[in-house]
Design a protein around this motif. Sequence first.
Motif, short mmCIF file in Angstrom:
data_model
loop_
_atom_site.label_atom_id
_atom_site.label_comp_id
_atom_site.label_asym_id
_atom_site.label_seq_id
_atom_site.Cartn_x
_atom_site.Cartn_y
_atom_site.Cartn_z
N ALA A 45 -52.12 -44.49 78.76
CA ALA A 45 -50.53 -44.53 77.03
C ALA A 45 -51.47 -44.68 75.93
N GLY A 46 -52.57 -46.62 75.78
CA GLY A 46 -53.64 -46.43 75.31
C GLY A 46 -54.40 -45.63 74.25
N GLY A 47 -54.46 -44.61 74.82
CA GLY A 47 -56.05 -43.85 75.15
C GLY A 47 -57.46 -44.69 74.77
N SER A 48 -56.99 -45.32 75.79
CA SER A 48 -58.46 -46.20 75.55
C SER A 48 -59.12 -46.08 76.76
N THR A 92 -54.08 -45.53 89.98
CA THR A 92 -52.67 -44.08 89.93
C THR A 92 -52.27 -43.93 91.10
N PHE A 93 -50.73 -44.18 91.34
CA PHE A 93 -50.01 -44.54 92.34
C PHE A 93 -48.91 -43.63 92.17
N LEU A 94 -48.52 -43.07 93.28
CA LEU A 94 -47.06 -43.10 93.71
C LEU A 94 -46.10 -43.52 95.20
N THR A 95 -45.60 -43.32 94.48
CA THR A 95 -44.28 -44.23 95.53
C THR A 95 -44.33 -43.55 96.66
N THR A 96 -44.41 -43.61 97.59
CA THR A 96 -43.50 -42.78 99.06
C THR A 96 -42.96 -42.60 100.09
N THR A 97 -41.54 -43.91 99.38
CA THR A 97 -40.55 -44.36 99.88
C THR A 97 -39.50 -43.49 98.86
N THR A 98 -38.54 -43.68 99.34
CA THR A 98 -37.51 -42.89 98.31
C THR A 98 -36.30 -44.20 97.93
N GLY A 99 -36.94 -45.65 98.24
CA GLY A 99 -35.43 -46.48 98.35
C GLY A 99 -35.14 -46.99 96.17
N ILE A 100 -36.14 -45.84 95.34
CA ILE A 100 -35.93 -46.70 94.57
C ILE A 100 -35.48 -45.41 93.59
N TRP A 101 -34.81 -44.28 92.73
CA TRP A 101 -34.37 -43.46 92.41
C TRP A 101 -33.88 -43.95 90.70
N SER A 102 -34.16 -42.45 90.06
CA SER A 102 -33.43 -42.56 88.98
C SER A 102 -33.15 -41.30 87.81
N PRO A 103 -32.59 -41.13 87.56
CA PRO A 103 -32.93 -40.22 86.07
C PRO A 103 -33.34 -40.25 85.41
N MET A 104 -33.92 -39.18 84.06
CA MET A 104 -35.13 -39.97 83.51
C MET A 104 -34.10 -40.35 82.17
N ASN A 105 -33.13 -39.60 82.15
CA ASN A 105 -31.92 -40.09 80.86
C ASN A 105 -30.72 -40.67 81.86
N ALA A 106 -29.56 -40.74 81.28
CA ALA A 106 -28.54 -41.19 81.38
C ALA A 106 -27.42 -39.67 81.59
N ILE A 107 -27.87 -39.08 80.64
CA ILE A 107 -26.87 -37.62 80.67
C ILE A 107 -28.04 -36.36 81.49
N ASP A 108 -28.06 -35.62 81.89
CA ASP A 108 -28.69 -34.73 81.78
C ASP A 108 -29.51 -33.92 81.05
N THR A 109 -30.56 -34.60 80.84
CA THR A 109 -31.31 -34.74 79.49
C THR A 109 -33.20 -35.12 79.62
N ALA A 119 -34.75 -35.35 76.35
CA ALA A 119 -34.58 -35.63 74.94
C ALA A 119 -35.67 -36.54 75.03
N GLY A 120 -35.94 -36.68 74.35
CA GLY A 120 -37.84 -37.84 73.73
C GLY A 120 -38.70 -37.88 74.21
N GLY A 121 -38.98 -36.87 75.51
CA GLY A 121 -39.67 -37.04 76.51
C GLY A 121 -39.54 -38.20 77.16
N TRP A 122 -40.90 -38.28 78.23
CA TRP A 122 -41.06 -39.13 79.00
C TRP A 122 -41.39 -40.71 78.14
N GLU A 123 -42.12 -40.44 76.81
CA GLU A 123 -42.41 -41.60 75.73
C GLU A 123 -40.46 -42.57 75.39
N LYS A 145 -36.52 -48.87 81.97
CA LYS A 145 -36.53 -48.85 83.36
C LYS A 145 -37.89 -49.61 84.16
N MET A 146 -39.09 -49.03 84.26
CA MET A 146 -40.75 -48.88 84.77
C MET A 146 -41.34 -49.98 84.35
N ASN A 147 -41.22 -50.06 83.30
CA ASN A 147 -41.82 -51.23 82.03
C ASN A 147 -41.25 -52.64 81.36
#
Length: 83
Positions: A30-33, A39-56, A58-62, A69-71
């Motif tokens: 993200a810092g650009g340098s 880079t890793f991905l989880t292969t476990t389905t135990g942690i789940w969270s939508p991108m936002n509380a409402i189905d949107t 908006a605002g993108g990943w940033e 929640k992740m940071n």
Amino acid sequence: MDAGTEFSMKLTDGKTLTYRIIGINHDDPAGGSGKAGLTFLTTTTGIWSPMNAIDTNAGGWEKSELRQKMNSGKIWNLMPSDF
């Protein structure tokens, strides 16, 4: 350590998270340098969270609730201190 290597770690809630390395010095941080070391991905389905509380996306990943929640929030707090 190579791309494809799988690891597991015990979370603070006692569950186990399994993840796979999918990139080494590959992605732009993200810092650009430089490149992100891992880079890793989880292969476990135990942690789940939508991108936002409402189905949107908006605002993108940033500005997403999931990124917060992740940071420094709920998901980050599940990670062991030596992570």
